[in-house]
Write a protein that holds these residues in place. Structure first.
Motif, PDB file in Angstrom:
ATOM      1  N   LYS A  77       0.841  -1.198   0.000  1.00 37.02           N
ATOM      2  CA  LYS A  77       0.000   0.000   0.000  1.00 37.02           C
ATOM      3  C   LYS A  77       0.876   1.249   0.000  1.00 37.02           C
ATOM      4  N   ILE A 159     -12.159  -1.277  -2.860  1.00 38.72           N
ATOM      5  CA  ILE A 159     -12.299  -1.875  -1.532  1.00 38.72           C
ATOM      6  C   ILE A 159     -11.153  -2.832  -1.247  1.00 38.72           C
ATOM      7  N   ILE A 162      -8.216  -0.952  -0.100  1.00 38.09           N
ATOM      8  CA  ILE A 162      -8.324  -0.511   1.292  1.00 38.09           C
ATOM      9  C   ILE A 162      -7.947  -1.637   2.239  1.00 38.09           C
ATOM     10  N   LYS A 163      -8.470  -2.830   1.994  1.00 31.79           N
ATOM     11  CA  LYS A 163      -8.241  -3.962   2.900  1.00 31.79           C
ATOM     12  C   LYS A 163      -6.925  -4.665   2.605  1.00 31.79           C
ATOM     13  N   ASN A 164      -6.666  -4.936   1.319  1.00 29.69           N
ATOM     14  CA  ASN A 164      -5.400  -5.517   0.865  1.00 29.69           C
ATOM     15  C   ASN A 164      -5.043  -6.795   1.623  1.00 29.69           C
ATOM     16  N   GLU A 165      -6.014  -7.700   1.742  1.00 31.74           N
ATOM     17  CA  GLU A 165      -5.792  -8.953   2.456  1.00 31.74           C
ATOM     18  C   GLU A 165      -5.859 -10.132   1.494  1.00 31.74           C
ATOM     19  N   ILE A 168      -9.215 -12.399  -0.325  1.00 33.40           N
ATOM     20  CA  ILE A 168     -10.475 -11.717  -0.625  1.00 33.40           C
ATOM     21  C   ILE A 168     -10.872 -12.004  -2.079  1.00 33.40           C
ATOM     22  N   HIS A 173     -16.874 -12.258  -1.620  1.00 37.63           N
ATOM     23  CA  HIS A 173     -16.716 -11.475  -0.386  1.00 37.63           C
ATOM     24  C   HIS A 173     -17.121 -10.012  -0.495  1.00 37.63           C
ATOM     25  N   LEU A 190     -18.191  -5.831   2.593  1.00 39.13           N
ATOM     26  CA  LEU A 190     -17.173  -6.878   2.589  1.00 39.13           C
ATOM     27  C   LEU A 190     -17.487  -7.861   3.698  1.00 39.13           C
ATOM     28  N   GLU A 197     -17.925  -5.494   6.949  1.00 36.90           N
ATOM     29  CA  GLU A 197     -17.616  -4.063   6.891  1.00 36.90           C
ATOM     30  C   GLU A 197     -18.386  -3.426   5.754  1.00 36.90           C
ATOM     31  N   PRO A 216     -14.408   3.499   3.985  1.00 36.92           N
ATOM     32  CA  PRO A 216     -15.219   2.793   4.992  1.00 36.92           C
ATOM     33  C   PRO A 216     -16.314   3.696   5.526  1.00 36.92           C
TER      34      PRO A 216
END
Length: 217
Positions: A77, A159, A162-165, A168, A173, A190, A197, A216
């Motif tokens: 990020k 999105i 933002i989360k970058n996991e 996903i 999701h 999400l 969220e 968010p």
């Protein structure tokens, strides 16, 4: 001029756009780059990708920073190290996107943001069932289906930024509430790792592109 426009999304969030109409050499001559960025640029194969990369740095300079202030964390990020610049702008968050001849950055002084910029292409309809609920495209012309599917792809990309996991999935999701192209905004959700969220998003047309900014709720 290559600086195309800016959009005030809210009193604390602004997006900037650069149209990469210069040659690669002209762009390179105008940008101050740190060694790691030069190495990254040299590793890119596509001229378009290189120009998109440099266009982002041109926008960073446009708002009073340099490539030396732009850093990436362990997840990839981007962040602006505001303590390393002479500018007094109190930017806390930055998100980046580029597509074809356009580069964009979006900065925020308070809220976390994620953005995506996509060229509107009819081929998005072929892959739409892979990433979205296609009932959201019912009763629309092909032109509007194409634009709306592009918005939804952009929402999910924003999105994800933002989360970058890891793990996903866009179709599994991330879901969007019903909206129309005339709304220019909407809500999305999400559901991942037993966590729910919610996000709000706004979208804009920039020539033949769709720009999405999510945050968010």
């Amino acid at each position: 001029m290559p600086f195309h426009s800016s959009i005030s999304i809210s009193p604390t969030i602004t997006a900037y756009f650069w149209k990469n109409s210069e040659t690669l050499e002209d762009l390179f001559d105008q940008v101050l780059l740190k060694d790691s960025s030069i190495k990254r640029l040299e590793g890119m194969q596509s001229i378009e990708h290189k120009k998109g990369f440099l266009g982002v740095r041109m926008l960073v300079q446009h708002i009073g920073f340099t490539d030396f202030d732009l850093v990436y964390d362990a997840t990839g990020k981007p962040h602006l190290e505001t303590n390393n610049t002479i500018t007094s702008t109190k930017i806390k968050h930055i998100s980046i996107s580029h597509s074809h001849e356009f580069s964009s950055i979006c900065v925020s002084t308070d809220e976390i943001i994620g953005v995506d910029l996509e060229k509107v292409k009819e081929k998005v309809l072929r892959i739409a069932p892979r990433f979205m609920d296609v009932t959201h495209l019912e009763d629309l012309s092909i032109e509007k289906q194409t634009k709306k599917a592009t918005v939804i792809w952009g929402v999910k990309e924003a999105i994800f930024k933002i989360k970058n996991e890891v793990g996903i999935s866009f179709p599994d999701h991330i879901s969007e509430d019903s909206f129309t192209l005339e709304d220019k905004s909407g809500s999305a959700h999400l559901h991942f790792n037993s966590i729910h969220e919610s996000f709000s998003f706004q979208f804009y047309e920039i020539e033949s592109f769709i720009f999405v900014c999510a945050k968010p709720k």
